[in-house]
Design an enzyme around this catalytic site. Structure first.
Site, PDB file in Angstrom:
ATOM      1  CG  ASP A  64      -1.586   1.242   1.520  1.00 18.18           C
ATOM      2  OD1 ASP A  64      -2.399   1.625   0.669  1.00 18.18           O
ATOM      3  OD2 ASP A  64      -1.310   1.874   2.552  1.00 18.18           O
ATOM      4  CG  ASP A  97      -2.268   2.285   5.937  1.00 16.48           C
ATOM      5  OD1 ASP A  97      -2.914   1.774   5.002  1.00 16.48           O
ATOM      6  OD2 ASP A  97      -2.244   3.508   6.141  1.00 16.48           O
ATOM      7  CG  ASP A 124      -1.689   7.741   0.313  1.00 19.23           C
ATOM      8  OD1 ASP A 124      -1.914   7.140  -0.744  1.00 19.23           O
ATOM      9  OD2 ASP A 124      -1.474   8.956   0.377  1.00 19.23           O
TER      10      ASP A 124
HETATM   11  O1  LIG Z   1      -5.859   7.497  -1.611  1.00 20.36           O
HETATM   12  C1  LIG Z   1      -6.254   6.986  -0.545  1.00 20.36           C
HETATM   13  O2  LIG Z   1      -7.329   7.278  -0.001  1.00 20.36           O
HETATM   14  C2  LIG Z   1      -5.428   5.959   0.153  1.00 20.36           C
HETATM   15  O3  LIG Z   1      -4.362   5.489  -0.547  1.00 20.36           O
HETATM   16  P1  LIG Z   1      -3.674   4.090  -0.102  1.00 20.36           P
HETATM   17  O4  LIG Z   1      -4.541   3.017  -0.696  1.00 20.36           O
HETATM   18  O5  LIG Z   1      -2.305   4.193  -0.717  1.00 20.36           O
HETATM   19  O6  LIG Z   1      -3.630   4.037   1.399  1.00 20.36           O
HETATM   20 MG   LIG Z   2      -2.926   3.207   3.215  1.00 20.20          MG
END
Ligand SMILES: O=C(O)COP(=O)(O)O
Ligand SMILES: [Mg+2]
Length: 222
Positions: free
Chosen positions: A13, A173, A15
């Protein structure tokens, strides 16, 4: 060293797992809210709004269920305009991310990013933070009909890396990552420092928790 996870590929992942992106997202959200004359949001609020892509982040920031579709789409456009400017300015890899990715790459693991962030923002962000060269697959939230927590993005990344799900590990996360990986038949570890939409990370069903990415290589036998 014996591996707890006998795999050939690792999907990450973005963010809250590889990159700390909250300051850029928070600034873009508040620039949007200011432009629309709405109350601003705290950093902590925006942190809890991240996870299901940009339209959901904007919807949560506005919290106006009666807003018409045209006004909502216009608000998303305003957010995107500001995020194009703030994206990558303050985002940084979390502690030990860079070294761990280097280690896994040198050991021959195939690696991919599976993020609900849109592709137009993900690609420049990976370049700005110096991580782009590590990954053989990039699957973003606007590339397939179904985002995480549906299994589609993980299955797509496995196919792109030519590694079957049973030889792949996911590191994320949030419950979006855990549910997506589980539905794809992929074991999943969660970082304890990430963005969980306000859910305590130790209540999410997963195969283990990591407090820094450097804890990962020993679990893969390196
Ligand atoms: O853009 C988002 O809301 C989250 O991004 P992610 O899937 O990398 O945690
Ligand atoms: Mg994330």
């Amino acid at each position: 060293m014996s591996a707890r996870f006998d795999v050939d590929a690792v999907l990450f992942d973005l963010d809250g797992t590889l990159l700390d992106t909250i300051d850029d997202l928070h600034e873009a959200a508040n620039r949007m809210l200011a432009e629309l004359g709405r109350p601003l949001r705290s950093r902590e609020e925006v942190r809890n709004f991240v996870g299901k892509g940009i339209p959901k982040l904007v919807e949560r920031c506005l919290a106006e269920p009666d807003m018409g579709a045209a006004d909502f789409d216009a608000a998303v456009d305003v957010f995107r305009r500001h995020y194009r400017d703030t994206n990558g300015r303050r985002a940084v890899p979390f502690d030990t991310v860079r070294d761990t990715l280097d280690t896994l790459k040198a050991r021959g693991f195939a690696m991919g990013v599976v993020t609900n962030k849109a592709r137009d923002f993900t690609e420049p962000l990976l370049v700005a933070t110096g991580l782009a060269d590590h990954f053989g697959a990039l699957v973003c939230g606007d590339m397939l009909p179904n985002k995480k927590p549906a299994p589609d993005m993980v299955l797509h990344a496995c196919a792109a890396l030519a590694v079957p799900p049973q030889r792949t590990l996911m590191v994320g996360d949030s419950a979006n990552d855990a549910e997506c990986a589980r539905a794809a038949g992929v074991p999943v570890l969660l970082m304890t420092y990430g963005y969980t939409e306000g859910v305590p990370v130790d209540t999410i069903n997963c195969d283990g928790l990591l407090s820094r990415l450097a804890e990962l290589p020993p679990l893969l036998g390196c």
